[in-house]
Enzyme design. Structure first.
Site, PDB file in Angstrom:
ATOM      1  N   PHE A 257       1.332   2.431   1.002  1.00  0.00           N
ATOM      2  CA  PHE A 257       0.165   1.769   0.376  1.00  0.00           C
ATOM      3  C   PHE A 257       0.534   0.965  -0.592  1.00  0.00           C
ATOM      4  CE2 PHE A 257      -1.068   6.163   2.041  1.00  0.00           C
ATOM      5  CZ  PHE A 257      -2.030   5.921   2.781  1.00  0.00           C
ATOM      6  N   ASP A 258      -0.019   0.009  -1.054  1.00  0.00           N
ATOM      7  CA  ASP A 258       0.014  -0.621  -2.456  1.00  0.00           C
ATOM      8  C   ASP A 258      -0.606   0.389  -3.423  1.00  0.00           C
ATOM      9  OD1 ASP A 258       0.609  -2.740  -4.367  1.00  0.00           O
ATOM     10  OD2 ASP A 258      -1.761  -3.246  -3.996  1.00  0.00           O
ATOM     11  N   GLY A 259      -0.479   0.019  -4.718  1.00  0.00           N
ATOM     12  CA  GLY A 259      -1.245   0.828  -5.708  1.00  0.00           C
ATOM     13  C   GLY A 259      -2.461   0.481  -6.215  1.00  0.00           C
TER      14      GLY A 259
ATOM     15  N   LYS B  12       7.244  -7.921  -0.584  1.00  0.00           N
ATOM     16  CA  LYS B  12       7.395  -6.602  -0.112  1.00  0.00           C
ATOM     17  C   LYS B  12       7.955  -6.258   1.180  1.00  0.00           C
ATOM     18  CE  LYS B  12       3.454  -5.249  -3.183  1.00  0.00           C
ATOM     19  NZ  LYS B  12       2.087  -4.489  -3.351  1.00  0.00           N
TER      20      LYS B  12
END
Length: 332
Positions: free
Chosen positions: A206-208, A288
């Site tokens: 997950f991204d934040g 990423k």
């Protein structure tokens, strides 16, 4: 696209190969006409329900092109003629297989428990396509017992009835609608290359900001720049960020993880979650993809297409979460 005159359809029966499947609407299940050796799916209120569209579970790009370029009748004719030809796996396929692997472990540890993943196939396709979908599910040995055919109508009401924890679709408009109704959702894309991933351990990244957490900090950065962003972070360092659209799904994963921890399997837990984010001057805007290539998650969620596309270049199945200030800027 409306493939069934706006009606919700339910169908059941055997296909021409002798295997069986079933359709259901939000309130009624039509069971297969032949016995099955598969375990019964859990009740929706007890399960972690993952709703996937047929276009992300399977590769239906050719069929979609036929529909868009040649129209409904040619599309239906093609599907009927290829009824016994299974679809190839789509971007959500490995993710669903990993869910099934976790279920196998859970059933071994908790034979009577219904706290399991339950996959629902949501499609707005015509009933004629149903047999091909059932044939494909049987061909790939997928454990999917719930099908929901909306006939072109919005799936939101059905997703709520299933207590859906996550909705994956190729249709960004439907994903936005789900998010507006408080349902965790993401858009998936068919990509040219996909890295091999674990068949026994589910890995979710997950991204934040604007995914697990609110986009509060991102709004500060967009409006006032990096210096104000860091000032805001320091001032509010002891105040937790508000929840984002996929926080509930992460919590559902955590609940299942604890079932393995309770059996002393913390180090051998078949569910792994990762936070892959950038919250410093050095890493802000950094790709990423290279990190995700090392992690090799079955699925990665991010609110920015820059990171989704970058991850896909490295073979990671990445989903777009159209939520928060980044989406408003992108749509201007």
């Amino acid at each position: 696209m409306n493939l069934s005159n706006g009606k919700t359809l339910a169908a059941s029966g055997q296909n021409r190969n002798g295997t069986s499947g079933s359709w259901e609407d939000a309130g009624r299940v039509v069971k297969p006409s032949t016995p099955t050796r598969k375990p019964q799916p859990p009740k929706p209120e007890n399960a972690v329900t993952i709703a996937v569209s047929s276009r992300v579970l399977f590769n239906m790009e050719r069929e979609q092109q036929i529909y868009e370029q040649q129209g409904m009748e040619k599309y239906l004719k093609y599907q009927v003629e290829h009824e016994s030809e299974p679809f190839s796996p789509g971007p959500a396929f490995s993710f669903v297989k990993a869910l099934e692997a976790v279920n196998t472990r859970l059933r071994e540890l908790y034979p009577q428990s219904e706290e399991l993943f339950d996959v629902v196939l949501v499609t707005n396709n015509h009933a004629y396509v149903g047999l091909r979908l059932i044939n494909t599910i049987n061909h790939h040995h997928l454990f999917i017992e719930r099908f929901c055919m909306t006939g072109g109508n919005s799936p939101i009401g059905y997703l709520k009835a299933y207590h859906t924890n996550l909705y994956l679709s190729a249709d960004s408009a439907k994903v936005r609608e789900a998010l507006e109704e408080g349902i965790a959702a993401a858009t998936m894309f068919t990509q040219e290359k996909m890295k091999e991933v674990s068949e026994s351990q589910l890995r979710v990244a997950f991204d934040g900001d604007a995914v697990l957490f609110s986009d509060e900090s991102e709004r500060i950065f967009k409006a006032h720049g990096l210096d104000r962003f860091f000032e805001h972070e320091k001032t509010h360092e002891n105040k937790p960020l508000d929840h984002g659209p996929l926080k509930g799904f992460l919590e559902a994963l955590g609940k299942l993880q604890r079932k393995f921890f309770d059996k002393g399997l913390r180090m051998d837990c078949p569910i792994r979650t990762y936070l892959v984010t950038a919250r410093s001057a050095a890493s802000s805007g950094a790709p990423k993809g290279p990190m995700l290539e090392k992690i090799r998650p079955h699925i990665f969620y991010d609110d920015q297409m820059f990171h989704v596309e970058g991850a896909a270049e490295f073979g990671t199945v990445a989903c777009h979460v159209p939520y928060g200030i980044a989406q408003k800027v992108a749509m201007k």
